[in-house]
Design a protein around this motif. Structure first.
Motif, PDB file in Angstrom:
ATOM      1  N   ARG A 110       0.842  -1.206   0.000  1.00 51.48           N
ATOM      2  CA  ARG A 110       0.000   0.000   0.000  1.00 51.48           C
ATOM      3  C   ARG A 110       0.873   1.251   0.000  1.00 51.48           C
ATOM      4  N   ALA A 113      -5.523  -1.136  -7.781  1.00 49.99           N
ATOM      5  CA  ALA A 113      -5.124   0.257  -7.594  1.00 49.99           C
ATOM      6  C   ALA A 113      -5.415   1.032  -8.870  1.00 49.99           C
ATOM      7  N   VAL A 114      -5.660   2.320  -8.715  1.00 46.96           N
ATOM      8  CA  VAL A 114      -6.050   3.168  -9.844  1.00 46.96           C
ATOM      9  C   VAL A 114      -5.027   4.280 -10.022  1.00 46.96           C
ATOM     10  N   PRO A 146      -4.467   7.929 -11.005  1.00 56.40           N
ATOM     11  CA  PRO A 146      -5.406   9.056 -11.032  1.00 56.40           C
ATOM     12  C   PRO A 146      -5.635   9.585 -12.437  1.00 56.40           C
ATOM     13  N   SER A 166      -3.854   5.853  -6.645  1.00 56.69           N
ATOM     14  CA  SER A 166      -4.899   6.246  -5.703  1.00 56.69           C
ATOM     15  C   SER A 166      -5.910   5.126  -5.588  1.00 56.69           C
ATOM     16  N   ARG A 167      -6.763   5.218  -4.585  1.00 56.83           N
ATOM     17  CA  ARG A 167      -7.845   4.265  -4.376  1.00 56.83           C
ATOM     18  C   ARG A 167      -7.366   2.817  -4.435  1.00 56.83           C
ATOM     19  N   SER A 168      -6.253   2.547  -3.813  1.00 55.62           N
ATOM     20  CA  SER A 168      -5.784   1.162  -3.756  1.00 55.62           C
ATOM     21  C   SER A 168      -6.577   0.397  -2.703  1.00 55.62           C
ATOM     22  N   ALA A 169      -6.808  -0.871  -2.974  1.00 56.00           N
ATOM     23  CA  ALA A 169      -7.593  -1.694  -2.058  1.00 56.00           C
ATOM     24  C   ALA A 169      -7.115  -3.129  -2.142  1.00 56.00           C
TER      25      ALA A 169
END
Length: 310
Positions: A267, A293-294, A296, A276-279
């Protein structure tokens, strides 16, 4: 063992039941995991029938050719060779793929990773999303995507020429070789295309110190380069995250499988690279191992740059 011989116990008048019992005993004595199941799988392959059908054939006598095949398989299993290599094939999400020592044997966790990619609707909204599978191995990920999602443009990358050859063979068998570009290259020195929609990867993540604790059928037979992730398990993941950010288009996605305890470190790597918006989704064992993960979108990236300057 020469053709026409039946081995030391597989006599021509042996029944399937006798063969299964003797096979199980030999595998158990050799310390093979789940010896009864392994014996049944081997016998079913020799008979070219479903494993459960063996129960209906227990009193059949074994023909010479089948006796030879089973004996050869038992001898290989006794050396802790994975049964997928012995059979020369493995099942991945309902597709039978050729499997040998040139590439890692696909695991159930990788099936879960592919399911998450297939079910990720934002990716498939593009007319023809461009997707790369980094470290493709026998091609299980990219081939499954190409079979289920015909509208994609696919790339398979691996540093092993043997793995790429195996992946190409599997793709030809399943009729999708035309949809996939196969590349043999090391990630660090490869001049990758830019503007991809997604990266999929199952990189090596086992710590070097833990490698010798792996089970014999893994440690002795599967390619170490596909398993050993260096001192902290992140030797390949670090440059992979960085390269993925470089080659993805704004708004592109990274899908990756990691070690069972690596999510906190990964992470941080994702955030440091700009994702961004990693999960992390849990795998079938409940460990956070399936990463999305994205990168941006451009306007979001510009806003962050402006804030930093201010």
């Amino acid at each position: 063992m020469q053709p026409g011989t039946a081995g030391r116990f597989l006599k021509m008048n042996s029944t399937v039941l006798a063969i299964l019992n003797e096979s199980k005993n030999r595998l158990q004595a050799a310390g093979v995991d789940r010896p009864e199941l392994a014996a049944e799988i081997l016998a079913a392959d020799a008979f070219n029938c479903p494993r459960l059908e063996l129960a209906l054939r227990l009193h059949e006598k074994l023909a010479s050719a089948r006796a030879v095949a089973i004996e050869q398989g038992i001898r290989r299993l006794e050396k802790h060779e994975p049964i997928q290599y012995v059979l020369g094939k493995t099942d991945f999400m309902g597709h039978v793929l050729k499997c040998d020592r040139r590439a890692l044997i696909p695991r159930p966790e990788t099936e879960e990773l592919v399911e998450s990619i297939l079910g990720f609707e934002p990716l498939w909204q593009a007319d023809a999303p461009a997707i790369i599978d980094i470290g493709t191995g026998n091609g299980c990920i990219i081939i499954t995507l190409a079979l289920r999602k015909k509208n994609g443009k696919y790339i398979a990358l691996d540093s092993s020429a043997g793995a790429i050859a195996l992946a190409e063979e599997n793709a030809r068998r399943h009729g999708v070789a035309h949809a996939i570009k196969f590349i043999t290259a090391d990630l660090a020195g490869w001049r990758a295309p830019r503007g991809l929609d997604a990266v999929a990867a199952n990189p090596p993540y086992v710590r070097t110190a833990d490698f010798h604790d792996l089970e014999k059928n893994v440690r002795l037979w599967e390619p170490r380069a596909a398993l050993d992730g260096g001192a902290d398990g992140l030797r390949v993941i670090r440059p992979l995250v960085k390269k993925s950010y470089e080659i993805l288009k704004p708004g592109g996605f990274l899908f990756m499988e990691i070690g069972f305890d690596q999510w906190p470190q990964v992470r941080q790597l994702l955030a440091a690279s700009g994702f961004s918006r990693s999960a992390a989704r849990p795998d079938c064992s409940g460990h956070d191992r399936l990463i999305t993960a994205v990168k941006p979108a451009q306007n979001a990236a510009r806003r962050r740059t402006t804030k930093k300057k201010a």
